[in-house]
Design a protein around this motif. Structure first.
Motif, mmCIF file in Angstrom:
data_model
loop_
_atom_site.group_PDB
_atom_site.id
_atom_site.type_symbol
_atom_site.label_atom_id
_atom_site.label_comp_id
_atom_site.label_asym_id
_atom_site.label_seq_id
_atom_site.Cartn_x
_atom_site.Cartn_y
_atom_site.Cartn_z
ATOM 1 N N PRO A 260 0.838 -1.209 0.000
ATOM 2 C CA PRO A 260 0.000 0.000 0.000
ATOM 3 C C PRO A 260 0.870 1.255 0.000
ATOM 4 C CG PRO A 260 0.122 -0.897 2.215
ATOM 5 C CD PRO A 260 0.890 -1.845 1.339
ATOM 6 N N TYR A 261 0.383 2.290 -0.650
ATOM 7 C CA TYR A 261 1.132 3.553 -0.720
ATOM 8 C C TYR A 261 0.146 4.703 -0.656
ATOM 9 C CZ TYR A 261 5.239 6.388 -1.757
ATOM 10 O OH TYR A 261 6.292 7.271 -1.649
ATOM 11 N N PHE A 262 0.426 5.674 0.208
ATOM 12 C CA PHE A 262 -0.478 6.820 0.362
ATOM 13 C C PHE A 262 0.226 8.100 -0.072
ATOM 14 C CE2 PHE A 262 1.747 6.659 4.498
ATOM 15 C CZ PHE A 262 2.194 7.971 4.607
ATOM 16 N N GLN A 263 -0.597 9.130 -0.313
ATOM 17 C CA GLN A 263 -0.072 10.458 -0.624
ATOM 18 C C GLN A 263 -0.949 11.525 0.025
ATOM 19 O OE1 GLN A 263 1.642 10.926 -4.795
ATOM 20 N NE2 GLN A 263 0.395 9.090 -5.062
ATOM 21 N N PHE A 264 -0.310 12.611 0.425
ATOM 22 C CA PHE A 264 -0.987 13.800 0.930
ATOM 23 C C PHE A 264 -0.513 14.988 0.095
ATOM 24 C CE2 PHE A 264 -1.420 11.057 4.591
ATOM 25 C CZ PHE A 264 -2.651 11.415 5.133
ATOM 26 N N ALA A 265 -1.433 15.852 -0.285
ATOM 27 C CA ALA A 265 -1.102 17.044 -1.061
ATOM 28 C C ALA A 265 -1.518 18.288 -0.289
ATOM 29 C CB ALA A 265 -1.800 17.016 -2.421
ATOM 30 N N THR A 266 -0.611 19.247 -0.182
ATOM 31 C CA THR A 266 -0.885 20.483 0.549
ATOM 32 C C THR A 266 -1.745 21.424 -0.285
ATOM 33 O OG1 THR A 266 1.003 21.739 -0.322
ATOM 34 C CG2 THR A 266 1.416 20.293 1.585
ATOM 35 N N ASN A 267 -2.152 22.497 0.348
ATOM 36 C CA ASN A 267 -2.711 23.634 -0.383
ATOM 37 C C ASN A 267 -1.617 24.237 -1.256
ATOM 38 O OD1 ASN A 267 -1.671 24.361 2.393
ATOM 39 N ND2 ASN A 267 -1.694 26.393 1.415
ATOM 40 N N PRO A 268 -1.953 24.997 -2.296
ATOM 41 C CA PRO A 268 -0.914 25.675 -3.078
ATOM 42 C C PRO A 268 -0.052 26.555 -2.174
ATOM 43 C CG PRO A 268 -3.008 25.761 -4.232
ATOM 44 C CD PRO A 268 -3.303 25.224 -2.873
ATOM 45 N N LEU A 269 1.245 26.364 -2.236
ATOM 46 C CA LEU A 269 2.154 27.093 -1.364
ATOM 47 C C LEU A 269 2.464 28.467 -1.945
ATOM 48 C CD1 LEU A 269 4.635 24.192 -0.503
ATOM 49 C CD2 LEU A 269 2.668 24.995 0.832
ATOM 50 N N PRO A 270 2.780 29.445 -1.089
ATOM 51 C CA PRO A 270 3.150 30.777 -1.593
ATOM 52 C C PRO A 270 4.363 30.692 -2.519
ATOM 53 C CG PRO A 270 2.798 30.819 0.788
ATOM 54 C CD PRO A 270 2.787 29.383 0.388
ATOM 55 N N ASP A 271 4.445 31.615 -3.453
ATOM 56 C CA ASP A 271 5.510 31.580 -4.450
ATOM 57 C C ASP A 271 6.905 31.577 -3.813
ATOM 58 O OD1 ASP A 271 3.621 31.533 -6.414
ATOM 59 O OD2 ASP A 271 3.821 33.647 -6.955
ATOM 60 N N HIS A 272 7.097 32.338 -2.744
ATOM 61 C CA HIS A 272 8.438 32.423 -2.175
ATOM 62 C C HIS A 272 8.832 31.124 -1.464
ATOM 63 C CE1 HIS A 272 5.988 33.376 1.394
ATOM 64 N NE2 HIS A 272 7.052 33.095 2.137
ATOM 65 N N ILE A 273 7.860 30.285 -1.129
ATOM 66 C CA ILE A 273 8.146 28.979 -0.557
ATOM 67 C C ILE A 273 8.287 27.937 -1.663
ATOM 68 C CG2 ILE A 273 7.297 27.126 0.926
ATOM 69 C CD1 ILE A 273 8.150 29.611 2.459
ATOM 70 N N SER A 274 7.340 27.904 -2.576
ATOM 71 C CA SER A 274 7.354 26.883 -3.633
ATOM 72 C C SER A 274 8.572 27.017 -4.534
ATOM 73 C CB SER A 274 6.075 26.962 -4.461
ATOM 74 O OG SER A 274 5.979 28.189 -5.155
ATOM 75 N N ALA A 275 9.120 28.232 -4.643
ATOM 76 C CA ALA A 275 10.304 28.432 -5.481
ATOM 77 C C ALA A 275 11.530 27.729 -4.923
ATOM 78 C CB ALA A 275 10.587 29.917 -5.632
ATOM 79 N N LYS A 276 11.527 27.432 -3.628
ATOM 80 C CA LYS A 276 12.675 26.772 -3.002
ATOM 81 C C LYS A 276 12.582 25.252 -3.056
ATOM 82 C CE LYS A 276 13.246 30.447 0.491
ATOM 83 N NZ LYS A 276 13.272 30.701 1.962
ATOM 84 N N ILE A 277 11.382 24.721 -3.191
ATOM 85 C CA ILE A 277 11.172 23.280 -3.149
ATOM 86 C C ILE A 277 11.182 22.724 -4.572
ATOM 87 C CG2 ILE A 277 9.615 21.432 -2.445
ATOM 88 C CD1 ILE A 277 8.478 23.326 -0.329
ATOM 89 N N LEU A 278 12.173 21.885 -4.860
ATOM 90 C CA LEU A 278 12.308 21.318 -6.206
ATOM 91 C C LEU A 278 12.153 22.409 -7.265
ATOM 92 C CD1 LEU A 278 10.154 18.151 -5.493
ATOM 93 C CD2 LEU A 278 12.621 18.136 -5.904
ATOM 94 N N PRO A 279 13.035 23.409 -7.250
ATOM 95 C CA PRO A 279 12.871 24.560 -8.145
ATOM 96 C C PRO A 279 12.856 24.196 -9.632
ATOM 97 C CG PRO A 279 15.059 24.539 -7.151
ATOM 98 C CD PRO A 279 14.239 23.515 -6.421
#
Length: 429
Positions: A260-279
């Motif tokens: 079994p494999y699960f996933q959780f997805a966040t709300n859309p992150l702010p641009d200044h945060i999302s730009a740092k994660i897997l740019p």
């Protein structure tokens, strides 16, 4: 027939609408009946239709209901097994052929995306296999050496470079595989279905296979409220074979251990945060004993996954673990909430390699992708299509007998319970 809990699945919320389909009703004759509307079955239908062969897909639920609509969305090259280990298992000739076919698997996926204009958030900037500790670094270095011997564009990155490309803390390095990438998996499956229909295939949904009977050199399938008569049958259910009823070749369901494999997805992150994660928007997974994965989608949601099932007893543990993990990996993430969560099944074989079976006269299957469903499913779908029209060497696997795993139920339960126990403890201190 097995039931599934309705969970809020991100891929269902963001994929373009699929083509209109309906249940099978009445009697229909086709050349090739394909059981299962996921990557393998839809790829087979598309390639058969493009070769002028009448193909009909019957799907128990909806297009992409199984692993194809629950996948992480990493379009990986090769299998999870290291190249040298794969060759040791299959032999040099067969092993090298399989490695070549699956090494080129991402190219086939992305070529189909372009050819058929499939809107599926396709990004081909590679994937990152993140190293956990000294042992993880040793593992990815071995993978680099073995793949580079084959000319693959892979490189081990330093801890510093891995941090830059992933945005994550705590990893000792990463293996960047430039052949690979990410897609929105359900959108890709729906796109394959639309392309197959346009090429002349038929697809019937809400049409479970209920029975099969050999009549002369044909198969008569009872499916939903109708019957389907075919010369050839491709069984493409993989880990969701439990949706197929009591057919003559039912033993195939006893071969796969379900992880079994699960996933959780966040709300859309702010641009200044999302730009740092897997740019550069690679997808990532790690070498941990209980593997985790993370990636971004086009709306800047961070998607985190790991082993486990989101049942009533375990869902809270896995949710809390996912939240702790994201804060540990990305200390700068700030406030977030989980908007979507879902789980699925991975079909595991005893040697961690796919298997090809001729289950009965003119009935063929490939299953056991061991967590690598997108590219192998697409590759094997094309290969099965070529096989049934006479190219019996098309499938890059030798035919093997079904080997039921007597421990499969126990192992599945162990994976679920073990992951829940580990997730209860991890990152608490």
């Amino acid at each position: 027939m097995a039931t599934e809990r309705p969970l809020p699945n991100l891929w269902h919320a963001t994929a373009p609408a699929g083509p209109q389909t309906a249940p099978l009703a009445g009697d229909l004759t086709t050349e090739v009946a394909i059981i299962g509307g996921g990557f393998t079955g839809l790829s087979a239908a598309l390639h058969l239709a493009e070769m002028g062969v009448k193909a009909t897909v019957i799907e128990a639920r909806m297009i992409g209901f199984g692993g194809s609509g629950r996948n992480v969305g990493l379009v990986n090259a090769g299998m999870w097994v290291k190249p040298d280990d794969l060759i040791a298992t299959l032999g040099a000739a067969a092993g090298n052929r399989l490695l070549n076919e699956l090494g080129d698997g991402p190219s086939l996926v992305y070529d189909l995306v372009v050819k058929h204009g499939i809107e599926c958030e396709a990004v081909r900037n590679g994937t990152l296999h993140m190293a956990v500790g000294a042992e993880g670094l040793k593992e990815i270095r071995e993978r680099e050496t073995q793949w580079k011997k084959r000319g693959a564009p892979v490189d081990v990155l330093s801890a510093e470079k891995a941090h830059v490309l992933s945005g994550a803390e705590g990893f000792t390095g990463a293996l960047l595989d430039r052949r690979a990438g990410t897609i929105q998996p359900l959108a890709y499956a729906r796109g394959l279905a639309r392309a197959a229909l346009a090429a002349g295939a038929d697809i019937f949904t809400d049409t479970p296979l209920l029975a099969a009977k050999r009549q002369g050199d044909l198969w008569k399938l009872q499916a939903g409220r109708g019957t389907l008569t075919a010369r050839h049958v491709i069984l493409a259910t993989n880990a969701y074979g439990s949706l197929v009823a009591d057919v003559p070749w039912k033993e195939y369901r006893q071969e796969l251990t379900i992880l079994p494999y699960f996933q959780f997805a966040t709300n859309p992150l702010p641009d200044h945060i999302s730009a740092k994660i897997l740019p550069e928007r690679q997808g990532a997974w790690d070498t941990g004993l209980v593997m985790t994965s993370f990636r971004m989608d086009r709306q800047n949601r961070l998607i985190f996954g790991s082993i486990g099932r989101l049942d009533a007893l375990a869902a809270g543990t896995h949710r809390a673990f996912a939240a702790r993990s994201l804060r540990k990996l990305f200390p700068y993430i700030g406030d977030f909430r989980f908007e979507y969560w879902w789980d699925g099944r991975i079909g595991m074989t005893t040697n961690n390699l796919p298997a090809m079976h001729v289950l009965a006269p003119n009935v063929i299957s490939v299953s056991g992708y061991n967590g690598r469903g997108i590219a192998p499913g697409t590759v094997f779908g094309r290969a099965l299509a070529r096989h049934v029209i006479g190219d019996t060497s098309a499938v890059p696997l030798a035919e093997t007998p079904i080997t039921p795993d007597p421990w499969r139920s126990l192992k599945s339960a162990f994976y679920h319970a073990g992951a829940q126990a580990k997730h209860f403890i991890d990152w608490r201190f």
